[in-house]
Design a protein around this motif. Structure first.
Motif, mmCIF file in Angstrom:
data_model
loop_
_atom_site.group_PDB
_atom_site.id
_atom_site.type_symbol
_atom_site.label_atom_id
_atom_site.label_comp_id
_atom_site.label_asym_id
_atom_site.label_seq_id
_atom_site.Cartn_x
_atom_site.Cartn_y
_atom_site.Cartn_z
ATOM 1 N N UNK A 1 3.915 10.302 7.434
ATOM 2 C CA UNK A 1 3.409 8.890 6.773
ATOM 3 C C UNK A 1 4.589 7.932 7.204
ATOM 4 N N UNK A 2 5.947 8.028 7.092
ATOM 5 C CA UNK A 2 6.827 7.215 7.736
ATOM 6 C C UNK A 2 6.713 6.853 8.986
ATOM 7 N N UNK A 3 6.447 7.973 9.814
ATOM 8 C CA UNK A 3 6.053 7.830 11.022
ATOM 9 C C UNK A 3 4.792 6.740 11.538
ATOM 10 N N UNK A 4 4.124 6.658 10.662
ATOM 11 C CA UNK A 4 2.963 5.802 10.917
ATOM 12 C C UNK A 4 3.162 4.374 10.417
ATOM 13 N N UNK A 5 4.620 4.197 10.038
ATOM 14 C CA UNK A 5 5.022 2.878 9.709
ATOM 15 C C UNK A 5 5.036 2.451 8.445
ATOM 16 N N UNK A 6 4.787 3.211 7.539
ATOM 17 C CA UNK A 6 4.628 2.705 6.055
ATOM 18 C C UNK A 6 6.338 3.085 5.610
ATOM 19 N N UNK A 7 6.704 1.843 5.050
ATOM 20 C CA UNK A 7 8.250 1.534 4.662
ATOM 21 C C UNK A 7 8.667 2.219 3.407
ATOM 22 N N UNK A 8 7.497 2.322 2.500
ATOM 23 C CA UNK A 8 7.806 2.925 1.280
ATOM 24 C C UNK A 8 6.735 4.206 1.137
ATOM 25 N N UNK A 9 7.024 5.350 0.481
ATOM 26 C CA UNK A 9 6.332 6.322 0.301
ATOM 27 C C UNK A 9 6.679 6.747 -1.401
ATOM 28 N N UNK A 10 5.383 7.299 -1.923
ATOM 29 C CA UNK A 10 5.728 7.479 -3.384
ATOM 30 C C UNK A 10 5.499 9.228 -3.161
ATOM 31 N N UNK A 11 5.348 9.735 -4.578
ATOM 32 C CA UNK A 11 5.024 11.095 -4.681
ATOM 33 C C UNK A 11 3.856 11.295 -5.406
ATOM 34 N N UNK A 12 3.123 12.150 -5.254
ATOM 35 C CA UNK A 12 2.059 12.627 -6.238
ATOM 36 C C UNK A 12 2.019 13.831 -7.095
ATOM 37 N N UNK A 13 2.367 13.423 -8.442
ATOM 38 C CA UNK A 13 2.302 14.476 -9.329
ATOM 39 C C UNK A 13 1.212 15.800 -9.268
ATOM 40 N N UNK B 1 0.754 -1.175 -0.043
ATOM 41 C CA UNK B 1 0.009 -0.114 -0.112
ATOM 42 C C UNK B 1 1.068 1.283 0.078
ATOM 43 N N UNK B 2 0.801 2.044 -1.135
ATOM 44 C CA UNK B 2 1.766 2.964 -1.325
ATOM 45 C C UNK B 2 1.118 4.399 -1.181
ATOM 46 N N UNK B 3 1.364 5.184 -0.023
ATOM 47 C CA UNK B 3 0.558 6.298 0.120
ATOM 48 C C UNK B 3 1.665 7.349 -0.438
ATOM 49 N N UNK B 4 1.083 8.308 -1.102
ATOM 50 C CA UNK B 4 1.992 9.548 -1.714
ATOM 51 C C UNK B 4 1.729 10.816 -1.222
ATOM 52 N N UNK B 5 3.030 11.389 -0.933
ATOM 53 C CA UNK B 5 3.314 12.546 -0.378
ATOM 54 C C UNK B 5 3.686 13.695 -1.390
#
Length: 258
Positions: A28-40, A15-19
């Motif tokens: 988001x990383x502080x919530x435990x997401x190991x990977x983060x994407x970006x939103x264009x 599940x990739x959240x986008x910053x």
């Protein structure tokens, strides 16, 4: 297999959240997401520029530089690579990889299949370890699923994905596709992870996992929800109501910049 590629697991999709900025990514990383994407969309809107118009190359690179050394794996939404020239797209991929990104998302915008395949091949040649998520917009820009052209659209989607996989794509992305049967059919045909864009009216994360999807992106959803929450808060205050929802404290947000 890279650490990022390993997160694309059958039965337990990424599940990739986008910053859209430093604070959103680190929160988001502080919530435990190991990977983060970006939103264009978030990057473009924050800069007052149009999304999907190849206008935000420098803004996207600047954000990658800000986030690339963060405590998470970073995948960069690069629209169409910001150029029709495969060599220029490869040069951009080198730059984001150099600042710490481990993945890149490249969309075809329904342009020529061979041109998009050439971009993918150029990126994989320039940065072999960068996870290339090849997006086709057959459902996103092509009229959706309810236009009476379901079979022809499915065939065109598979034709494009076959070409992108042959060019070296590590994963493929079909935003706008929500029909469970068609998703399952794609999974059965593919030998790389299928990425689906989460839709509030589409299959749940658990259902997508059951269908074999290995990556679920949130796209611009979090950015749009954040804007919505800001507008709701302002409206509540104007109306004399206590604002709904929750918000991090000043100190909590300040700490994200430390």
């Amino acid at each position: 297999m890279t650490a990022f590629a390993a997160l694309h697991r059958a039965g337990e999709p990424l599940l990739l959240p986008c910053a859209w900025d430093h604070a959103s990514a680190f929160a988001l990383a502080g919530q435990g997401f190991r990977a983060v994407g970006t939103t264009s969309l978030g990057v473009a809107a924050a800069a007052g520029m149009p999304d999907g118009a190849s206008a935000t190359r420098e803004e996207t690179l600047r954000l990658a530089l800000t986030l690339g050394s963060g405590p998470f794996l970073l995948s960069v939404d690069a629209e169409d690579g910001f150029s029709d020239d495969p060599d220029e797209v490869a040069a951009f991929a080198r730059e984001v990889a150099a600042v710490g990104a481990v993945g890149i998302n490249l969309e075809d915008a329904l342009g020529p299949t061979d041109r998009h395949a050439a971009k993918i091949a150029a990126v994989k040649s320039a940065v072999p370890g960068l996870f290339v998520n090849a997006r086709t917009d057959t459902y996103w820009l092509g009229g959706g699923e309810g236009d009476g052209e379901g079979e022809s659209r499915a065939a065109e989607t598979m034709r494009r994905l076959d070409a992108y996989r042959a060019a070296g794509a590590d994963g493929v992305f079909v935003p706008g596709l929500t029909d469970p049967a068609r998703i399952a059919a794609l999974v059965a045909r593919l030998d790389v992870p299928l990425n689906i864009l989460h839709s509030p009216t589409g299959p749940t994360l658990a259902h997508l996992a059951d269908l074999g999807v290995r990556r679920v992106s949130l796209g611009s959803l979090l950015y749009r929800r954040a804007l919505g929450a800001a507008l709701e808060t302002a409206a509540d205050l104007v109306a004399g109501r206590v604002p709904r929802g929750s918000a991090p404290t000043y100190d909590e947000v300040r700490a994200l910049g430390s």
